[in-house]
Design a protein around this motif. Structure first.
Motif, PDB file in Angstrom:
ATOM      1  N   GLN A  29      -8.024   4.103  12.808  1.00 11.10           N
ATOM      2  CA  GLN A  29      -7.572   2.831  13.456  1.00 11.10           C
ATOM      3  C   GLN A  29      -7.291   1.717  12.531  1.00 11.10           C
ATOM      4  N   GLN A  30      -6.149   1.036  12.710  1.00 14.20           N
ATOM      5  CA  GLN A  30      -5.845  -0.205  12.139  1.00 14.20           C
ATOM      6  C   GLN A  30      -6.384  -1.393  12.912  1.00 14.20           C
ATOM      7  N   ARG A  31      -7.387  -2.062  12.160  1.00 13.98           N
ATOM      8  CA  ARG A  31      -8.018  -3.178  12.964  1.00 13.98           C
ATOM      9  C   ARG A  31      -7.873  -4.591  12.323  1.00 13.98           C
ATOM     10  N   GLY A  45      -2.955   2.446  15.049  1.00 13.70           N
ATOM     11  CA  GLY A  45      -3.420   3.496  13.814  1.00 13.70           C
ATOM     12  C   GLY A  45      -2.525   4.510  13.397  1.00 13.70           C
ATOM     13  N   THR A  84      -0.821  -7.337  13.595  1.00 12.03           N
ATOM     14  CA  THR A  84      -1.270  -5.844  13.499  1.00 12.03           C
ATOM     15  C   THR A  84      -0.483  -4.868  13.426  1.00 12.03           C
ATOM     16  N   ARG A  87       1.554  -4.593  10.686  1.00 11.70           N
ATOM     17  CA  ARG A  87       1.086  -4.090   9.622  1.00 11.70           C
ATOM     18  C   ARG A  87       1.284  -2.545   9.500  1.00 11.70           C
ATOM     19  N   VAL A  88       0.997  -1.713  10.895  1.00 16.86           N
ATOM     20  CA  VAL A  88       1.180  -0.469  11.152  1.00 16.86           C
ATOM     21  C   VAL A  88       2.450  -0.140  11.171  1.00 16.86           C
ATOM     22  N   HIS A  91       3.528   0.009   7.314  1.00 22.43           N
ATOM     23  CA  HIS A  91       2.866   1.248   6.686  1.00 22.43           C
ATOM     24  C   HIS A  91       3.394   2.855   6.981  1.00 22.43           C
TER      25      HIS A  91
END
Length: 257
Positions: A29-31, A45, A84, A87-88, A91
């Motif tokens: 997971q991306q937190r 995530g 968030t 960000r995902v 990536h």
């Protein structure tokens, strides 16, 4: 409340976390957004499907009871949620992983705090990023998805909806308010092309899934895999062009008949 809305907002509605858990047996997971913190409504995530496909996932969920719905703000994402998600997406593009979004939300949070922290810019940044993704992206509407808050995730190569889901510029209640009560929420659903069937007929939605399917989780995940398999051979310029063409075609269907 209209029976259709009651069904969409029921506590036992299929949720993004449920789909993600089945889709990705293992997930990192991306937190948080490294600035304002974490949005509880967003599950985000990276993971690998049972077939071996590496994915980035974004899931927006309303919650299932009073406590979780308060914690998740009823699915109305705040600035940290959008940042968030960005960000995902960033990536995913870097590593060449497709992006799958699962949506059930009323729209973006419209509180003074969110506006103070740049909500409109956060949404615009995600819309721009998803539109220019060099990897395939697919969105699934599990319930409702309204306004730019949902569009940020729906700027996608493929749009899948459950047959009773809604996707529109505003919620039925908001449409009713804009029309000064001239229409009920039920009328608003039929007035605008926000249902899965109406949006599919205009070419915006690619696939509609029966929400009463006894194997619904498996059906959704199979649809995701099938759509991604059809997209993975397309070069990046074609993916970007296809997203724009989808929405341009939809605009040509206006005005509503």
């Amino acid at each position: 409340m209209d029976k259709r809305l009651q069904r969409l907002r029921a506590a036992d509605r299929i949720s993004a976390p449920t789909i993600i858990q089945a889709l990705l047996p293992t997930m990192t997971q991306q937190r948080g957004d490294r600035l304002l913190g974490q949005d509880a409504a967003l599950t985000a995530g990276f993971g690998r499907t049972a077939t071996g496909r590496q994915l980035a996932v974004l899931g927006v969920d309303r919650g299932v009871d009073i406590a979780s719905r308060r914690r998740k703000n009823g699915g109305a994402l705040t600035v940290p949620g959008y940042r968030t998600a960005l960000r995902v997406v960033t990536h995913a593009a870097k590593f060449g992983w497709p992006v799958v979004s699962l949506i059930n939300m009323p729209g973006a949070d419209a509180s003074p705090q969110s506006e103070r922290y740049g909500q409109s810019q956060a949404i615009a940044d995600l819309i721009a990023a998803t539109g220019q993704l060099t990897v395939p992206n697919v969105v699934v509407f599990l319930g409702e998805g309204h306004s730019g808050g949902a569009l940020a995730f729906a700027n996608a190569n493929r749009i899948i909806m459950l047959d009773d889901a809604l996707f529109n510029v505003a919620s039925p209640e908001a449409v009713t308010a804009i029309l000064h009560g001239q229409q009920t929420s039920s009328d608003a659903i039929d007035l605008l092309p926000m249902t899965a069937s109406a949006l599919q007929s205009r070419g915006l939605v690619d696939l509609v899934i029966d929400h009463q399917d006894q194997t619904l989780v498996a059906a959704i995940n199979q649809a995701i895999e099938t759509q991604l398999a059809a997209l993975e051979a397309l070069p990046a310029p074609d993916l970007i062009e296809q997203r724009e063409a989808k929405f341009q075609h939809f605009l040509q269907s206006w005005p509503v008949n």
